[in-house]
Design a protein around this motif. Structure first.
Motif, PDB file in Angstrom:
ATOM      1  N   HIS A 179       0.812  -1.207   0.000  1.00  0.00           N
ATOM      2  CA  HIS A 179       0.000   0.000   0.000  1.00  0.00           C
ATOM      3  C   HIS A 179       0.851   1.264   0.000  1.00  0.00           C
ATOM      4  CE1 HIS A 179      -4.011  -1.848   0.595  1.00  0.00           C
ATOM      5  NE2 HIS A 179      -3.256  -2.853   0.983  1.00  0.00           N
ATOM      6  N   MET A 180       2.168   1.105   0.133  1.00  0.00           N
ATOM      7  CA  MET A 180       3.080   2.238   0.035  1.00  0.00           C
ATOM      8  C   MET A 180       3.686   2.349  -1.355  1.00  0.00           C
ATOM      9  SD  MET A 180       4.894   1.532   3.714  1.00  0.00           S
ATOM     10  CE  MET A 180       6.063   2.889   3.602  1.00  0.00           C
ATOM     11  N   LEU A 181       3.370   1.390  -2.238  1.00  0.00           N
ATOM     12  CA  LEU A 181       3.932   1.358  -3.587  1.00  0.00           C
ATOM     13  C   LEU A 181       2.808   1.229  -4.622  1.00  0.00           C
ATOM     14  CD1 LEU A 181       6.837  -1.173  -2.890  1.00  0.00           C
ATOM     15  CD2 LEU A 181       7.038   1.314  -3.038  1.00  0.00           C
ATOM     16  N   PRO A 182       1.910   2.185  -4.677  1.00  0.00           N
ATOM     17  CA  PRO A 182       0.757   2.048  -5.574  1.00  0.00           C
ATOM     18  C   PRO A 182       1.130   1.970  -7.042  1.00  0.00           C
ATOM     19  CG  PRO A 182       0.866   4.261  -4.660  1.00  0.00           C
ATOM     20  CD  PRO A 182       1.850   3.445  -3.898  1.00  0.00           C
ATOM     21  N   ARG A 205      -1.812  -0.906  10.113  1.00  0.00           N
ATOM     22  CA  ARG A 205      -2.841   0.090  10.424  1.00  0.00           C
ATOM     23  C   ARG A 205      -2.148   1.441  10.617  1.00  0.00           C
ATOM     24  NH1 ARG A 205      -7.301  -1.461  14.389  1.00  0.00           N
ATOM     25  NH2 ARG A 205      -5.953  -0.471  15.906  1.00  0.00           N
ATOM     26  N   GLY A 206      -2.671   2.419   9.973  1.00  0.00           N
ATOM     27  CA  GLY A 206      -2.033   3.728  10.013  1.00  0.00           C
ATOM     28  C   GLY A 206      -1.390   4.081   8.696  1.00  0.00           C
ATOM     29  N   ASN A 207      -1.032   3.063   7.875  1.00  0.00           N
ATOM     30  CA  ASN A 207      -0.558   3.355   6.526  1.00  0.00           C
ATOM     31  C   ASN A 207      -1.704   3.950   5.714  1.00  0.00           C
ATOM     32  OD1 ASN A 207       1.924   2.323   7.123  1.00  0.00           O
ATOM     33  ND2 ASN A 207       1.802   0.566   5.754  1.00  0.00           N
ATOM     34  N   ASP A 208      -1.362   4.822   4.795  1.00  0.00           N
ATOM     35  CA  ASP A 208      -2.366   5.397   3.906  1.00  0.00           C
ATOM     36  C   ASP A 208      -2.637   4.393   2.792  1.00  0.00           C
ATOM     37  OD1 ASP A 208      -4.007   6.867   2.329  1.00  0.00           O
ATOM     38  OD2 ASP A 208      -2.626   8.551   2.038  1.00  0.00           O
ATOM     39  N   ILE A 246       0.342   5.235  17.038  1.00  0.00           N
ATOM     40  CA  ILE A 246      -1.005   5.429  17.581  1.00  0.00           C
ATOM     41  C   ILE A 246      -1.678   6.613  16.909  1.00  0.00           C
ATOM     42  CG2 ILE A 246      -2.266   6.142  19.635  1.00  0.00           C
ATOM     43  CD1 ILE A 246      -0.330   4.409  21.273  1.00  0.00           C
ATOM     44  N   ALA A 247      -0.937   7.701  16.746  1.00  0.00           N
ATOM     45  CA  ALA A 247      -1.509   8.887  16.103  1.00  0.00           C
ATOM     46  C   ALA A 247      -1.918   8.584  14.663  1.00  0.00           C
ATOM     47  CB  ALA A 247      -0.502  10.029  16.145  1.00  0.00           C
ATOM     48  N   ASN A 248      -1.067   7.878  13.932  1.00  0.00           N
ATOM     49  CA  ASN A 248      -1.371   7.554  12.534  1.00  0.00           C
ATOM     50  C   ASN A 248      -2.586   6.636  12.428  1.00  0.00           C
ATOM     51  OD1 ASN A 248       0.738   9.064  11.514  1.00  0.00           O
ATOM     52  ND2 ASN A 248       2.165   7.342  11.455  1.00  0.00           N
ATOM     53  N   ALA A 249      -2.636   5.619  13.291  1.00  0.00           N
ATOM     54  CA  ALA A 249      -3.755   4.678  13.240  1.00  0.00           C
ATOM     55  C   ALA A 249      -5.065   5.375  13.610  1.00  0.00           C
ATOM     56  CB  ALA A 249      -3.494   3.500  14.176  1.00  0.00           C
ATOM     57  N   GLU A 250      -5.040   6.201  14.648  1.00  0.00           N
ATOM     58  CA  GLU A 250      -6.261   6.898  15.062  1.00  0.00           C
ATOM     59  C   GLU A 250      -6.698   7.913  14.012  1.00  0.00           C
ATOM     60  OE1 GLU A 250      -5.382   8.408  18.939  1.00  0.00           O
ATOM     61  OE2 GLU A 250      -5.836   6.479  19.921  1.00  0.00           O
ATOM     62  N   ALA A 251      -5.737   8.516  13.287  1.00  0.00           N
ATOM     63  CA  ALA A 251      -6.082   9.476  12.240  1.00  0.00           C
ATOM     64  C   ALA A 251      -6.848   8.805  11.104  1.00  0.00           C
ATOM     65  CB  ALA A 251      -4.814  10.135  11.695  1.00  0.00           C
ATOM     66  N   PHE A 259      -4.499  -2.680  20.992  1.00  0.00           N
ATOM     67  CA  PHE A 259      -3.712  -3.008  19.800  1.00  0.00           C
ATOM     68  C   PHE A 259      -2.379  -2.258  19.875  1.00  0.00           C
ATOM     69  CE2 PHE A 259      -8.193  -3.541  18.558  1.00  0.00           C
ATOM     70  CZ  PHE A 259      -8.149  -4.878  18.173  1.00  0.00           C
ATOM     71  N   GLU A 260      -2.281  -1.111  19.231  1.00  0.00           N
ATOM     72  CA  GLU A 260      -1.034  -0.341  19.273  1.00  0.00           C
ATOM     73  C   GLU A 260      -0.662   0.068  20.701  1.00  0.00           C
ATOM     74  OE1 GLU A 260      -2.448  -0.286  15.131  1.00  0.00           O
ATOM     75  OE2 GLU A 260      -3.441   0.100  17.058  1.00  0.00           O
ATOM     76  N   THR A 261      -1.660   0.230  21.569  1.00  0.00           N
ATOM     77  CA  THR A 261      -1.359   0.599  22.955  1.00  0.00           C
ATOM     78  C   THR A 261      -0.620  -0.508  23.703  1.00  0.00           C
ATOM     79  OG1 THR A 261      -3.515  -0.208  23.712  1.00  0.00           O
ATOM     80  CG2 THR A 261      -3.352   2.138  23.111  1.00  0.00           C
ATOM     81  N   GLU A 262      -0.631  -1.721  23.145  1.00  0.00           N
ATOM     82  CA  GLU A 262       0.029  -2.858  23.792  1.00  0.00           C
ATOM     83  C   GLU A 262       1.497  -2.991  23.404  1.00  0.00           C
ATOM     84  OE1 GLU A 262      -1.508  -4.834  26.184  1.00  0.00           O
ATOM     85  OE2 GLU A 262      -2.894  -3.138  25.978  1.00  0.00           O
ATOM     86  N   GLY A 263       2.008  -2.064  22.578  1.00  0.00           N
ATOM     87  CA  GLY A 263       3.432  -2.059  22.294  1.00  0.00           C
ATOM     88  C   GLY A 263       3.849  -2.625  20.953  1.00  0.00           C
ATOM     89  N   TYR A 264       2.895  -2.863  20.060  1.00  0.00           N
ATOM     90  CA  TYR A 264       3.204  -3.449  18.750  1.00  0.00           C
ATOM     91  C   TYR A 264       2.470  -2.693  17.642  1.00  0.00           C
ATOM     92  CZ  TYR A 264       5.218  -7.715  20.795  1.00  0.00           C
ATOM     93  OH  TYR A 264       6.011  -8.608  21.479  1.00  0.00           O
ATOM     94  N   PHE A 265       3.157  -2.534  16.492  1.00  0.00           N
ATOM     95  CA  PHE A 265       2.426  -2.217  15.282  1.00  0.00           C
ATOM     96  C   PHE A 265       1.428  -3.341  15.024  1.00  0.00           C
ATOM     97  CE2 PHE A 265       6.319   0.218  14.124  1.00  0.00           C
ATOM     98  CZ  PHE A 265       5.731   1.410  13.700  1.00  0.00           C
TER      99      PHE A 265
END
Length: 294
Positions: A179-182, A205-208, A246-251, A259-265
Motif C-alpha cells: 500500500h506504500m507502492l501504488p 494500520r495507520g498506513n495510507d 497510535i496517532a497515525n492509526a487513530e487518524a 492493539f497499538e497501545t500494547e506495544g506493537y504495530f
C-alpha cells in the motif's frame, strides 16, 4: 541504513535496509525475530485459505502466485511449505549460523525446504523485489521458481516479468509495503489483466491505503477487509515510535486500545477479487485465521 533504538538494554532494528539484500537470510530473520515480527504467521494462513478458494472457484489444480516485494520469500515459503513462522525464526537461532558461509546456509536451507514441501504441490511461485541477492537466495533454496529484481515503482516490467504476470492467478504481500507502492502495484495488476488475479495484502494500520485500494478497484477488483482481527506486525522500538503509530492509526479511524497501545504495530488483511468470483469467506473450506501465536 540501519537505525537502532534502545529497548530493555538491547537494540531493535527498525530500518532493515542493510540486511534486506544479503546473500543469505539468516541475519535478516534474526533481526526480525528480535523485533517480534508476526505478520507472516497470520498472513500465510490467509494466503493458503485464499489460494485454496481461488482454485476451487476457478476449477484449477495449480496456480501461479506472485510474491510482491518478497525479500527473502517468507510469504511464499510459508504458503508453499508445511512450516510455521516460528519454525523459520527458531531455525536461525542455532549457533551454527554464526559462522556459516552463505553457500553453506543456502545448501542447508535447500534441503530443509525440500523436506517440508506440501505434498502434491505443483504451483508456480514468482518473487518480485528490488533486492537481487535476497531473490537469488530464495530461488536457490526452492521458495521461488522465478525471480525478478525490478523496481516497478519506477519502471515498467521487463519482457520476462511481463510473461510471468500474464499467467498470474494470485498476488500475495506480507511485508506491509504494497500500500506504500501504488505505482508498482498498478504495474503488476496491469500486466496480469489476462488472468484477473486475486490480491491479498497486509498493510500496517495507520498506513495510507487509499491510493492502493483505488488501484485495485480500477483493475476491476472488489476489495474487502478480510474477516481476520488486526494482528501484531512487530514490537515498537521506543515510546516515540509507539506514539507516532497510535496517532497515525487513530487518524485513519482505528481504535488503538488493546492493539497499538500494547506495544506493537498491528496489521490487517485486504482481499481483492473479480466481482464474479466473490464468495462468502465464512463458507470457505479452509479458515483464513491463523492459530494463536506467542
Amino acid at each position: 541504513m540501519i537505525e537502532n533504538e534502545g529497548q530493555r538494554e538491547q537494540k531493535i532494528v527498525t530500518i532493515f535496509d542493510d540486511i534486506y539484500n544479503l546473500p543469505d537470510c539468516s541475519t535478516y530473520y534474526r533481526a526480525m525475530d528480535h523485533a517480534g515480527f508476526r505478520t507472516a504467521h497470520h498472513a500465510a494462513a490467509a494466503f493458503r485459505a485464499v489460494l485454496a478458494e481461488l482454485k476451487r472457484v476457478r476449477g484449477v489444480s495449480d496456480a501461479c502466485i506472485v510474491d510482491f516485494a518478497s525479500g527473502y520469500g517468507i510469504g511464499g515459503a510459508l504458503t508453499r511449505h508445511r512450516i510455521t513462522l516460528n519454525d523459520v525464526l527458531m531455525r536461525y537461532r542455532d549457533d551454527w549460523f554464526d559462522n556459516a558461509t552463505p553457500e553453506a546456509v543456502i545448501a542447508a536451507d535447500r534441503d530443509w525446504y525440500a523436506g517440508h514441501r506440501r505434498p502434491g504441490e505443483a504451483d508456480t511461485y514468482v518473487g518480485i523485489d528490488i533486492a537481487e541477492k535476497a531473490l537469488d537466495y530464495a530461488k536457490a533454496v526452492g521458495i521461488f521458481d522465478q525471480v525478478f529484481a525490478e523496481n516497478l515503482q519506477a519502471d515498467d516490467p521487463s519482457a520476462g516479468l511481463s510473461q510471468a504476470l500474464a499467467v498470474t492467478d494470485l498476488v500475495i504481500e506480507c511485508g506491509s509495503v504494497a500500500h506504500m507502492l501504488p505505482a508498482a502495484l498498478a504495474r503488476v495488476l496491469d500486466g496480469a489483466r489476462g488472468r484477473a488475479p486475486w490480491v491479498i495484502t497486509a498493510p500496517i494500520r495507520g498506513n495510507d491505503t487509499a491510493e492502493a485500494l483505488k488501484v485495485m478497484q480500477e483493475n476491476g477488483l472488489v476489495v474487502e477487509k478480510l474477516g481476520v482481527p488486526p494482528f501484531r506486525h512487530r514490537r515498537f522500538a521506543d515510546d516515540d515510535e509507539q506514539a507516532r503509530a497510535i496517532a497515525n492509526a487513530e487518524a485513519r479511524g482505528h481504535d488503538t486500545e488493546g492493539f497499538e497501545t500494547e506495544g506493537y504495530f498491528h496489521a490487517q488483511l485486504f482481499l481483492a477479487r473479480p466481482e464474479g468470483e466473490v464468495t462468502e469467506v465464512s463458507a470457505w473450506p479452509e479458515s483464513p485465521r491463523a492459530a494463536p501465536s506467542a
